[in-house]
Scaffold this active site. Sequence first.
Site, PDB file in Angstrom:
ATOM      1  CE1 TYR A  18      -3.899   2.280   0.629  1.00  0.00           C
ATOM      2  CE2 TYR A  18      -2.312   3.441   2.009  1.00  0.00           C
ATOM      3  CZ  TYR A  18      -3.520   3.403   1.335  1.00  0.00           C
ATOM      4  OH  TYR A  18      -4.348   4.513   1.369  1.00  0.00           O
ATOM      5  CG  HIS A  22      -0.720   5.637  -1.496  1.00  0.00           C
ATOM      6  ND1 HIS A  22      -1.209   4.356  -1.474  1.00  0.00           N
ATOM      7  CD2 HIS A  22      -1.790   6.465  -1.527  1.00  0.00           C
ATOM      8  CE1 HIS A  22      -2.533   4.417  -1.475  1.00  0.00           C
ATOM      9  NE2 HIS A  22      -2.912   5.675  -1.513  1.00  0.00           N
ATOM     10  CD1 TRP A  76      -6.540   5.226  -5.897  1.00  0.00           C
ATOM     11  CD2 TRP A  76      -4.570   5.053  -6.957  1.00  0.00           C
ATOM     12  NE1 TRP A  76      -5.554   5.174  -4.948  1.00  0.00           N
ATOM     13  CE2 TRP A  76      -4.340   5.068  -5.567  1.00  0.00           C
ATOM     14  CE3 TRP A  76      -3.484   4.952  -7.830  1.00  0.00           C
ATOM     15  CZ2 TRP A  76      -3.056   4.989  -5.025  1.00  0.00           C
ATOM     16  CZ3 TRP A  76      -2.214   4.879  -7.284  1.00  0.00           C
ATOM     17  CH2 TRP A  76      -2.023   4.890  -5.898  1.00  0.00           C
TER      18      TRP A  76
END
Length: 104
Positions: A18, A22, A76
């Site tokens: 994760y 990002h 996304w």
Amino acid sequence: MIRKAFLMTLRPGVQEEYERRHNPIWPELRDVLKSHGVSNYSIFLDRRRDELFAYAEVESEELWQRIAATDACRRWWSHMRELMLTNPDDSPVALPLDEVFHLD
């Protein structure tokens, strides 16, 4: 300016992935967020519980809601769905939080 805060949940064992996804986010998603009046957007991770706390400042609720209809946002969400608890449209399950205190 509207301050928004919400909680989301990661699936177990995906914290590292994760964070990797990002850093950085896709330039086209960044552009969509900015062009829809989003600023000061942060996401914090509670590593013990796989919970995410997100905070963003938005120009209007209408612009914020329009982000979901953009191609960049939909892609996304699809890219992130395996990492998070999601709704049937791939959007993250997000629990909105009510502001009870603010200090400028």
